[in-house]
Scaffold this active site. Sequence first.
Site, PDB file in Angstrom:
ATOM      1  N   GLU B 171       0.825  -1.214   0.000  1.00 53.41           N
ATOM      2  CA  GLU B 171       0.000   0.000   0.000  1.00 53.41           C
ATOM      3  C   GLU B 171       0.857   1.261   0.000  1.00 53.41           C
ATOM      4  OE1 GLU B 171      -3.576  -1.924   2.771  1.00 53.41           O
ATOM      5  OE2 GLU B 171      -2.042  -0.664   3.660  1.00 53.41           O
ATOM      6  N   ASP B 300      -4.246  -9.626  17.723  1.00 54.47           N
ATOM      7  CA  ASP B 300      -2.882  -9.950  17.291  1.00 54.47           C
ATOM      8  C   ASP B 300      -2.022 -10.526  18.396  1.00 54.47           C
ATOM      9  OD1 ASP B 300      -3.699  -8.919  14.936  1.00 54.47           O
ATOM     10  OD2 ASP B 300      -2.277  -7.245  14.862  1.00 54.47           O
TER      11      ASP B 300
END
Lengths: 434, 434
Positions: B171, B300
């Site tokens: 990105e 996470d």
Amino acid sequence: MTSSRPKVLVIGGGFAGLSAVRGLHGVEADVVLIDRYNHHTFQPLLYQVATAGLASPSIAAPLRHILRDQPNVTVLLGEARSVDLQARQVDIDGVSHRYDYLIVATGSTHAYFGHDEWAQDAPGLKTLEDALAIRARILTAFERAEAAEDAGEREAWLTFLIVGAGATGVELAGTLAEIARHTLKREFRRIDPATAKVLLVEAGPRVLPAFPDSLSIKARQQLERLGVIVRTGLPVTHLDDRGARIGQDSIAARTVLWAAGVAASPVGKTLGVGTDQAGRVRVSAGLSVFGHPEVFVAGDLACLPEESGTIPAIAPAAKQMGRYCARAIRATLASRPIGPFRYRHDGSLATIGRMAAVADFGRLRLSGLLAWWVWLTAHVYFLIGFRNRLVVLIDWAEAYWSYRRGARIIFPSQRAPPGPAKEQLQELQRRAGR
Amino acid sequence: MTSSRPKVLVIGGGFAGLSAVRGLHGVEADVVLIDRYNHHTFQPLLYQVATAGLASPSIAAPLRHILRDQPNVTVLLGEARSVDLQARQVDIDGVSHRYDYLIVATGSTHAYFGHDEWAQDAPGLKTLEDALAIRARILTAFERAEAAEDAGEREAWLTFLIVGAGATGVELAGTLAEIARHTLKREFRRIDPATAKVLLVEAGPRVLPAFPDSLSIKARQQLERLGVIVRTGLPVTHLDDRGARIGQDSIAARTVLWAAGVAASPVGKTLGVGTDQAGRVRVSAGLSVFGHPEVFVAGDLACLPEESGTIPAIAPAAKQMGRYCARAIRATLASRPIGPFRYRHDGSLATIGRMAAVADFGRLRLSGLLAWWVWLTAHVYFLIGFRNRLVVLIDWAEAYWSYRRGARIIFPSQRAPPGPAKEQLQELQRRAGR
């Protein structure tokens, strides 16, 4: 870059400097615009960023982008330190830049009337950085109040003192009252944000001293209706991280915002010519420095001779001065004469809060909802960029319907507030290692 | 606050923590959400803030505001330092907070594979503060290139090195190439931003390793079409403020961005239970810490047993885990049994740049324009708040038609870049007194 063309240096990308550069479109000259920020800031809406109603990019546009279609303009990121009128040079971050024509438009900064030590406990509002710092203080105050174990401490965090009831002070006070009463509703469990006190204190006899008496009265009524406590005729005599002394009263307030005074940017003094007591540079009726027809001063930094009349420190005046400087340089390059600068006053606007404002167009004086619509229309119209206008309108529409404020973002690194908790917080931040 | 009700502490207001708190709506318990930031961040769009496409408030919402209609929830601004499983207490900025149930969802941070000294020269992208720091580096690099007198220096400022070709790296690289080639067009006078080099370097054999081979190939093609130079199979062996060594090559780059590795948040280790090599906390198939059924780990930070399958570190997985923890607590309070956590994979999306993306829905694999539309729709849909969705759509529409990026704001205090100019700049900033 050809060196045969004259070089025009413009210091400051605010309303005055930017208007000057735009006015030099197509001129056979190398124009260099210098600013310490990479963006032009729409200062009239800074208070909206400070009160979390708008994101910074909504009221700022990159100078390079605004000027991309003016091939004779170079934008330079840097800070002007001093001007040498004899050598015709400006010191930009230690590097000398020569000029043939110079426009100084560095504006103004906060003035604490000989109490510079107040600056750390009572920040002022001139730049986007200031606005973000004030936003962090306001939002953090409510967080600290929620966490406070002691009632006195809690009350001090919930007391907001705004010093100075000019346009900025009035805007901040009105918006703060709205945030406390509406925006934060139902969000806290231990405090009721609506019990927060918003005090607006003015040393002079009335709020909005630049407006006619009748509108000052209206403004005060509207402020009080929004929940602001207004005190006039009371100068601040002491200020520290615990609060302030106003007349005979000591006020415990962890958040003090300064909107009381402005001083000219320090670059003005380095010209070595006459300045007034606010540090503004005395210029001719043609906005040039006496004895230096190649050097102009525009915007808040300029002090015009008495015969030019009183020129308010507002955006339209700065723009007119900037455009005049460009015309004057064009005239000189074409060996044409040019008359003195004449300020055209279109009116004065001040917003107070939700549907509350005052407007003074000479014979036509408005207040309340109608004035607020005029204010809103004018400010959206003059914002740079279609996107910004649209986004600001959406944000305002949302704030209007739901009282929400879309930019309530703070970072730990911004959170060190005034007050005895400061060291403790810094210690925490140090331990956090960021 | 009643003390007879059980107290649920949730650490971290990311996707996992926020979903857990929302899942506890109406539960007879006192829920306390702790975060060091006052806002929830929509991490999948952080790269847009880092590349000046979006303003911070567009991808962040105040936690208090999101949770204002959940009266059993208290939001506390602070940082969890450690957890004491035996005493059932969490240390928040030095103050102990007792719990009956605990959900730890503090996520992950950057990992430099034993080279923590690289962090200052190669920032990673995990928080809004990171995004603003990266934005400042990128925009400052073009300013420095414009001001550079030396050709080598100029080229180093115009070289952008992105380490790691996972979703974030891809990105950043794609957007940086677009900025250099389009956004800054006509804005500089001495440099041509289109000559900037954007290098994406990956130690593994291909870009987007979490995607199928065929989509990795597509992604690489799309990146190269946007002007990104892609190098795979090359680990970074050295990195400092002048650039990096990649395999045998030394690359002079003043801007290095780190998207190569993540490590679990340090809070995990303070639990004193087993962690994997990335520091993630080993939990049961029910997301609880072994021997402590009252303590859950979500997002996470959680390392699930092998039989739970591979769970990617993406927002949908974190949300599912958060919701599961809330259900597990509800079940315990009602003395009901609950089965193990089951991850449902809906698909993987990665955007590359203008009309370029890849999407993997198992049998259905998309790339290019169609994948980009899917990506765009999903990300706007999952953004919190109607205002944000609208403003993001406006910003993207503008970026699409005009290549403009609306958030190109940097401040002098952010401008200290990597490289030998650092001391000089700091000196300037010191002299500037702000």
